[in-house]
Design an enzyme around this catalytic site. Structure first.
Site, PDB file in Angstrom:
ATOM      1  N   TRP A  63      -2.758   6.464  20.558  1.00 18.58           N
ATOM      2  CA  TRP A  63      -2.447   6.049  18.992  1.00 18.58           C
ATOM      3  C   TRP A  63      -3.924   6.502  17.612  1.00 18.58           C
ATOM      4  O   TRP A  63      -4.814   6.410  18.398  1.00 18.58           O
ATOM      5  CB  TRP A  63      -1.831   5.254  19.222  1.00 18.58           C
ATOM      6  N   GLU A 106     -14.659  -6.245  15.051  1.00 14.75           N
ATOM      7  CA  GLU A 106     -14.199  -5.186  15.050  1.00 14.75           C
ATOM      8  C   GLU A 106     -15.471  -4.417  14.440  1.00 14.75           C
ATOM      9  O   GLU A 106     -15.136  -3.356  15.411  1.00 14.75           O
ATOM     10  CB  GLU A 106     -12.432  -4.369  15.101  1.00 14.75           C
ATOM     11  N   GLU A 144     -11.641   1.858  20.842  1.00 15.46           N
ATOM     12  CA  GLU A 144     -13.079   0.225  19.832  1.00 15.46           C
ATOM     13  C   GLU A 144     -12.505   0.749  18.763  1.00 15.46           C
ATOM     14  O   GLU A 144     -12.517   0.446  17.385  1.00 15.46           O
ATOM     15  CB  GLU A 144     -13.713  -0.215  20.584  1.00 15.46           C
ATOM     16  N   HIS A 147      -9.623   0.038  15.698  1.00 16.37           N
ATOM     17  CA  HIS A 147      -9.424  -0.768  16.043  1.00 16.37           C
ATOM     18  C   HIS A 147      -9.737  -1.820  14.355  1.00 16.37           C
ATOM     19  O   HIS A 147      -8.836  -1.831  13.261  1.00 16.37           O
ATOM     20  CB  HIS A 147     -10.032  -2.150  16.748  1.00 16.37           C
ATOM     21  N   GLU A 197     -13.030  -9.072  26.469  1.00 20.73           N
ATOM     22  CA  GLU A 197     -12.505  -8.700  25.815  1.00 20.73           C
ATOM     23  C   GLU A 197     -11.300  -9.121  26.587  1.00 20.73           C
ATOM     24  O   GLU A 197      -9.865  -8.564  25.201  1.00 20.73           O
ATOM     25  CB  GLU A 197     -12.355  -7.196  27.249  1.00 20.73           C
ATOM     26  N   THR A 200     -10.065 -10.941  23.012  1.00 18.33           N
ATOM     27  CA  THR A 200     -10.058 -10.521  21.203  1.00 18.33           C
ATOM     28  C   THR A 200      -8.119  -9.873  22.330  1.00 18.33           C
ATOM     29  O   THR A 200      -7.767  -9.412  20.705  1.00 18.33           O
ATOM     30  CB  THR A 200     -10.470  -8.928  22.118  1.00 18.33           C
ATOM     31  N   ASP A 229      -4.411  -2.561  24.103  1.00 16.29           N
ATOM     32  CA  ASP A 229      -5.716  -1.756  24.345  1.00 16.29           C
ATOM     33  C   ASP A 229      -7.091  -2.522  25.002  1.00 16.29           C
ATOM     34  O   ASP A 229      -7.281  -2.419  25.464  1.00 16.29           O
ATOM     35  CB  ASP A 229      -6.559  -1.316  23.154  1.00 16.29           C
ATOM     36  N   GLU A 230      -6.996  -3.816  23.603  1.00 12.42           N
ATOM     37  CA  GLU A 230      -8.269  -4.438  24.121  1.00 12.42           C
ATOM     38  C   GLU A 230      -7.915  -5.330  26.468  1.00 12.42           C
ATOM     39  O   GLU A 230      -8.545  -5.088  27.186  1.00 12.42           O
ATOM     40  CB  GLU A 230      -7.336  -5.893  23.699  1.00 12.42           C
ATOM     41  N   HIS A 233      -8.902  -2.482  28.445  1.00 11.27           N
ATOM     42  CA  HIS A 233     -10.038  -3.244  28.490  1.00 11.27           C
ATOM     43  C   HIS A 233     -10.323  -4.014  28.995  1.00 11.27           C
ATOM     44  O   HIS A 233     -11.634  -4.040  29.854  1.00 11.27           O
ATOM     45  CB  HIS A 233     -11.136  -2.834  27.058  1.00 11.27           C
TER      46      HIS A 233
HETATM   47 FE   LIG Z   1     -12.662  -5.314  22.877  1.00  6.56          FE
HETATM   48 FE   LIG Z   2     -11.107  -4.098  19.916  1.00  8.09          FE
END
Ligand SMILES: [Fe+2]
Ligand SMILES: [Fe+2]
Length: 367
Positions: A63, A106, A144, A147, A197, A200, A229-230, A233
Site C-alpha cells: 500500500w 514514525e 516504515e 507510516h 515493533e 508500535t 506492517d508493524e 516487522h
Molecule cells: Fe516499525
Molecule cells: Fe512504523
C-alpha cells in the site's frame, strides 16, 4: 486556526543558540559484542536471505499513503478533503495528541535506520551493500517511511493540529537522536527492535480501535494498516532473536536481561517542541490514560517475548546465563506488581492535571 502566535521566552532563548540536543543521555557504551562474534552474523547471511527477507513485501504489492488520502489530481479532491475534515471533527483533542506523538515517532525514521547501522556485523557498510542484513535494513526503512508520511498528510488535512509546532518537534527529535543503549551490539539491537515493533503494533492497533469508536472508519483503516506492517516487522525481528537463542543461548539470554534491566526506552523519548521540557512524559501520560500504550502493554510485551523465545525452557546455560534467565522470567509479575502499586498511589494522589500541548494550539488536555 493559525499557528501558535505567541513565541515563548524559551523559544526566544533557543533561537539564540546553535542546536544542542535538549535532553540528557546515558554514558555511551560502544562495541560490547566480542569481535569474534561478528562471524556468527556473517554465517547467518543465507539464513537471513531465506527467513527474514521473506517478511518484506514487494513494492508493487505494498500500500502507499496515496491509497488512503484524497487524490489531489481528481475533481473530487475538495469534497474528499471536506469529508475527511467532517469526520475529524468528531475526534477529541486527547486522541490527536496520541496520534501526533505516534506520527512524530514514525517521522524520526532517519534515527532508526542510523541505529540499525550502528550494529556490528549487520550494518550497511556502503549504503548499497548487497548483504542480506543491509538489504533488510534498507527495505525495512522504505516500508516504515510510508507510516510517517501517511499520518503526516492525514493530520495536515484535518486542520486540527498545529503543523508548524509538529514539524519543529520532528526537527528537534531527529537532531537529538535516540539513546536505546544497544552498544553497537546486534544481540541487544534485535531484542530492542523485537520489543519496539510489537509496541508500535499495539499502539497503532489501539489508535485504530479508538478511531472506530469515534466513528472515523477511514482513520481506523489508516492506523490498522500501519499496525499490520508493524506486526510483520515484529515477526521478522523476533525470528532473528529466536535464531540467536538457538545458536547462542547464553549470549542471547544475557542480552535480553541486559536490555530489560536498562528498560526499553521508547524511540521518541528525546522529543522536544522548543518549549515543554516534559513533552515526552506528558504525551506518554495521555497515551497511558487513553489506553493507546500503557505500562500494562510493556509488561504484556515482555511476557509475550519470554514465551515466544521459550526462555523458561532453555537448558545448558552458564551460571550467569541461568541468573539472566531467572531474572527475565520473573520480571513480568514484578513489573505488574509495581505497576499496580504505582496506579493505586496515583489514584490516591489524583489531581486532575491539565497540560497544554503546542501540537494542538496549546489547548489543554487531561494527563
Ligand atoms: Fe516499525
Ligand atoms: Fe512504523
Amino acid at each position: 486556526m493559525a499557528s501558535t502566535l505567541r513565541t515563548s521566552a524559551k523559544e526566544i532563548e533557543n533561537a539564540k543558540k546553535p542546536f544542542t540536543p535538549p535532553r540528557e543521555v546515558h554514558v555511551q557504551v560502544t562495541h560490547s559484542m566480542p569481535p569474534q562474534k561478528i562471524e556468527l552474523f556473517k554465517d547467518l547471511e543465507d539464513w537471513a536471505d531465506d527467513n527474514i527477507l521473506v517478511h518484506l513485501k514487494p513494492v508493487e504489492k505494498c500500500w502507499q499513503p496515496q491509497d488512503f488520502l484524497p487524490d489531489p489530481a481528481s475533481d473530487g479532491f475538495y469534497d474528499q478533503v471536506k469529508e475527511l475534515r467532517e469526520r475529524a471533527k468528531e475526534i477529541p483533542d486527547d486522541y490527536f495528541v496520541c496520534l501526533v506523538g505516534d506520527m512524530i515517532t514514525e517521522e524520526a525514521l532517519p534515527t532508526y535506520q542510523t541505529m540499525l547501522n550502528t550494529l556490528d556485523g549487520v550494518r550497511d557498510e556502503t549504503g548499497a551493500s548487497p548483504t542480506s542484513w543491509a538489504r533488510w535494513t534498507r527495505a525495512w526503512t522504505a516500508e516504515e517511511n510510508r507510516h510517517g508520511d501517511l499520518l503526516n498528510k492525514y493530520l495536515y488535512l484535518t486542520g486540527r493540529v498545529d503543523m508548524k509546532q509538529i514539524e519543529k518537534t520532528i526537527q528537534y527529535l531527529i537532531g537529538s537522536g535516540m539513546d536505546p543503549r544497544t552498544e553497537n551490539n546486534p544481540y541487544l539491537g534485535f531484542i530492542y527492535t523485537s520489543f519496539q515493533e510489537r509496541a508500535t503494533f499495539i499502539s497503532h492497533g489501539n489508535t485504530a480501535r479508538h478511531a472506530k469508536e469515534h466513528g472515523d472508519l477511514k482513520l481506523a483503516q489508516i492506523c490498522g494498516t500501519i499496525a499490520a506492517d508493524e506486526k510483520r516487522h515484529e515477526t521478522a525481528y523476533t525470528k532473528i532473536s529466536e535464531k540467536l537463542f538457538e545458536i547462542d543461548p547464553d549470549g542471547t539470554v544475557l542480552a535480553f536481561a541486559d536490555m530489560m534491566r536498562k528498560k526499553i526506552a521508547m524511540p521518541a523519548h528525546l522529543m522536544y517542541d522548543g518549549n515543554d521540557d516534559n513533552l515526552f512524559e506528558n504525551f506518554s501520560s495521555v497515551a497511558q490514560r487513553l489506553g493507546v500504550y500503557t505500562a500494562k502493554d510493556y509488561a504484556d510485551i515482555l511476557e509475550f517475548l519470554v514465551g515466544r523465545w521459550n526462555v523458561e525452557k532453555i537448558t545448558g546455560l552458564s551460571g550467569e546465563g541461568r541468573k539472566a534467565q531467572e531474572y527475565v522470567c520473573g520480571l513480568t509479575p514484578r513489573i505488574r506488581r509495581l505497576e499496580e502499586r504505582a496506579q493505586a498511589l496515583a489514584k490516591k494522589n489524583k489531581k486532575d492535571r491539565m497540560v497544554p500541548f503546542s501540537w494542538i494550539f496549546n489547548k489543554e488536555v487531561l494527563l
